[in-house]
Design a protein around this motif. Sequence first.
Motif, PDB file in Angstrom:
ATOM      1  N   GLY A  29       0.808  -1.200   0.000  1.00 36.80           N
ATOM      2  CA  GLY A  29       0.000   0.000   0.000  1.00 36.80           C
ATOM      3  C   GLY A  29       0.845   1.255   0.000  1.00 36.80           C
ATOM      4  N   LEU A  30       0.161   2.366   0.192  1.00 43.21           N
ATOM      5  CA  LEU A  30       0.768   3.694   0.097  1.00 43.21           C
ATOM      6  C   LEU A  30       0.815   4.364   1.464  1.00 43.21           C
ATOM      7  CD1 LEU A  30      -1.262   4.787  -3.037  1.00 43.21           C
ATOM      8  CD2 LEU A  30       1.099   3.983  -2.992  1.00 43.21           C
ATOM      9  N   LEU A  31       1.840   5.170   1.676  1.00 42.29           N
ATOM     10  CA  LEU A  31       2.000   5.968   2.895  1.00 42.29           C
ATOM     11  C   LEU A  31       1.844   7.433   2.520  1.00 42.29           C
ATOM     12  CD1 LEU A  31       5.208   4.215   4.288  1.00 42.29           C
ATOM     13  CD2 LEU A  31       2.830   3.763   4.942  1.00 42.29           C
ATOM     14  N   PHE A  32       1.007   8.163   3.268  1.00 43.88           N
ATOM     15  CA  PHE A  32       0.740   9.567   2.975  1.00 43.88           C
ATOM     16  C   PHE A  32       1.172  10.445   4.137  1.00 43.88           C
ATOM     17  CE2 PHE A  32      -2.281   7.186   0.441  1.00 43.88           C
ATOM     18  CZ  PHE A  32      -2.193   7.810  -0.779  1.00 43.88           C
ATOM     19  N   GLY A  33       1.656  11.650   3.823  1.00 44.32           N
ATOM     20  CA  GLY A  33       2.057  12.591   4.859  1.00 44.32           C
ATOM     21  C   GLY A  33       2.911  13.698   4.285  1.00 44.32           C
ATOM     22  N   ALA A  41      -2.048   5.434   5.974  1.00 45.80           N
ATOM     23  CA  ALA A  41      -1.650   4.356   5.076  1.00 45.80           C
ATOM     24  C   ALA A  41      -2.914   3.838   4.413  1.00 45.80           C
ATOM     25  CB  ALA A  41      -0.961   3.241   5.854  1.00 45.80           C
ATOM     26  N   VAL A  42      -2.799   3.498   3.137  1.00 47.80           N
ATOM     27  CA  VAL A  42      -3.930   2.958   2.387  1.00 47.80           C
ATOM     28  C   VAL A  42      -3.473   1.683   1.693  1.00 47.80           C
ATOM     29  CG1 VAL A  42      -5.545   3.357   0.498  1.00 47.80           C
ATOM     30  CG2 VAL A  42      -4.947   5.230   2.043  1.00 47.80           C
ATOM     31  N   ALA A  43      -4.126   0.581   2.030  1.00 42.76           N
ATOM     32  CA  ALA A  43      -3.805  -0.686   1.382  1.00 42.76           C
ATOM     33  C   ALA A  43      -4.258  -0.642  -0.075  1.00 42.76           C
ATOM     34  CB  ALA A  43      -4.495  -1.829   2.115  1.00 42.76           C
ATOM     35  N   THR A  44      -3.509  -1.291  -0.927  1.00 38.19           N
ATOM     36  CA  THR A  44      -3.870  -1.424  -2.341  1.00 38.19           C
ATOM     37  C   THR A  44      -3.820  -2.904  -2.709  1.00 38.19           C
ATOM     38  OG1 THR A  44      -1.613  -1.254  -3.195  1.00 38.19           O
ATOM     39  CG2 THR A  44      -2.817   0.814  -2.882  1.00 38.19           C
ATOM     40  N   LEU A  62      -2.066   3.952  -7.557  1.00 37.24           N
ATOM     41  CA  LEU A  62      -0.879   4.798  -7.429  1.00 37.24           C
ATOM     42  C   LEU A  62      -1.048   6.089  -8.224  1.00 37.24           C
ATOM     43  CD1 LEU A  62       1.992   5.182  -6.351  1.00 37.24           C
ATOM     44  CD2 LEU A  62       2.810   3.866  -8.312  1.00 37.24           C
ATOM     45  N   ILE A  63      -1.510   5.992  -9.443  1.00 43.74           N
ATOM     46  CA  ILE A  63      -1.726   7.181 -10.282  1.00 43.74           C
ATOM     47  C   ILE A  63      -2.804   8.070  -9.659  1.00 43.74           C
ATOM     48  CG2 ILE A  63      -2.595   7.970 -12.520  1.00 43.74           C
ATOM     49  CD1 ILE A  63      -1.139   5.434 -13.695  1.00 43.74           C
ATOM     50  N   ALA A  64      -3.873   7.470  -9.161  1.00 43.38           N
ATOM     51  CA  ALA A  64      -4.938   8.242  -8.515  1.00 43.38           C
ATOM     52  C   ALA A  64      -4.405   8.983  -7.291  1.00 43.38           C
ATOM     53  CB  ALA A  64      -6.101   7.336  -8.128  1.00 43.38           C
ATOM     54  N   ALA A  65      -3.531   8.355  -6.530  1.00 49.87           N
ATOM     55  CA  ALA A  65      -2.951   8.996  -5.347  1.00 49.87           C
ATOM     56  C   ALA A  65      -2.071  10.181  -5.737  1.00 49.87           C
ATOM     57  CB  ALA A  65      -2.157   7.979  -4.537  1.00 49.87           C
ATOM     58  N   VAL A  77       4.382   9.730   0.771  1.00 44.21           N
ATOM     59  CA  VAL A  77       5.678   9.688   1.459  1.00 44.21           C
ATOM     60  C   VAL A  77       6.425   8.426   1.054  1.00 44.21           C
ATOM     61  CG1 VAL A  77       6.786   9.556   3.729  1.00 44.21           C
ATOM     62  CG2 VAL A  77       4.807  11.019   3.411  1.00 44.21           C
ATOM     63  N   GLY A  78       5.666   7.373   0.796  1.00 41.32           N
ATOM     64  CA  GLY A  78       6.301   6.117   0.437  1.00 41.32           C
ATOM     65  C   GLY A  78       5.301   4.989   0.329  1.00 41.32           C
ATOM     66  N   TYR A  79       5.796   3.795   0.622  1.00 39.08           N
ATOM     67  CA  TYR A  79       5.046   2.566   0.384  1.00 39.08           C
ATOM     68  C   TYR A  79       5.223   1.622   1.569  1.00 39.08           C
ATOM     69  CZ  TYR A  79       6.368   4.709  -3.992  1.00 39.08           C
ATOM     70  OH  TYR A  79       6.616   5.642  -4.980  1.00 39.08           O
ATOM     71  N   PHE A  80       4.300   0.679   1.693  1.00 44.28           N
ATOM     72  CA  PHE A  80       4.510  -0.388   2.667  1.00 44.28           C
ATOM     73  C   PHE A  80       4.251  -1.727   1.995  1.00 44.28           C
ATOM     74  CE2 PHE A  80      -0.078   0.243   3.349  1.00 44.28           C
ATOM     75  CZ  PHE A  80      -0.544  -1.059   3.502  1.00 44.28           C
ATOM     76  N   HIS A  81       4.897  -2.740   2.532  1.00 38.12           N
ATOM     77  CA  HIS A  81       4.616  -4.115   2.117  1.00 38.12           C
ATOM     78  C   HIS A  81       5.082  -5.063   3.208  1.00 38.12           C
ATOM     79  CE1 HIS A  81       8.851  -4.095   0.795  1.00 38.12           C
ATOM     80  NE2 HIS A  81       8.775  -5.420   0.717  1.00 38.12           N
ATOM     81  N   SER A  82       4.631  -6.291   3.099  1.00 39.60           N
ATOM     82  CA  SER A  82       4.984  -7.274   4.118  1.00 39.60           C
ATOM     83  C   SER A  82       5.871  -8.365   3.536  1.00 39.60           C
ATOM     84  CB  SER A  82       3.719  -7.895   4.714  1.00 39.60           C
ATOM     85  OG  SER A  82       2.959  -8.562   3.722  1.00 39.60           O
ATOM     86  N   HIS A  83       6.603  -8.980   4.428  1.00 41.48           N
ATOM     87  CA  HIS A  83       7.390 -10.173   4.123  1.00 41.48           C
ATOM     88  C   HIS A  83       6.846 -11.267   5.040  1.00 41.48           C
ATOM     89  CE1 HIS A  83      11.202  -7.738   2.754  1.00 41.48           C
ATOM     90  NE2 HIS A  83      10.239  -7.721   1.854  1.00 41.48           N
ATOM     91  N   PRO A  84       5.769 -11.944   4.630  1.00 39.37           N
ATOM     92  CA  PRO A  84       5.109 -12.907   5.517  1.00 39.37           C
ATOM     93  C   PRO A  84       6.031 -13.998   6.065  1.00 39.37           C
ATOM     94  CG  PRO A  84       3.761 -12.498   3.589  1.00 39.37           C
ATOM     95  CD  PRO A  84       5.071 -11.824   3.353  1.00 39.37           C
TER      96      PRO A  84
END
Length: 133
Positions: A29-33, A41-44, A62-65, A77-84
Amino acid sequence: MRPVYTLHRTALAEIIRATRQAAPEEACGLLFGADRQIHSAVATANVADDPLRHFEIDPVRLIAAHRAARAGGLGIVGYFHSHPNGLAQPSATDQASAAGDGRVWAIVARGRITLWKDAPSGFEPLSYDTVEG
């Protein structure tokens, strides 16, 4: 000394929620600030070919953001993701796909969240504090 970022608890909660919901696949997802503040944060959708091992943020979101930010909304500000099944640090795949654009990457693994700056010379660890909001 590493720059200190502020991660608002609402953003933290959304990152954790998205990570749990996506498991066993990678969440993203995306990080905003602004100004070292991560307000939300918004999951995508993870549109990667193999979401169990990789992530790719939905380009439509991403383009909409980016458009919303240009119209006066919070900036990306950036992005988030997980490493399960991994570590809360950039993987070799993350390093290969990084743009070196200075954005923040939040990586979640095994209940731990770390922040990284996607610097031109490679990922740099960032420290952060959490605040209400």
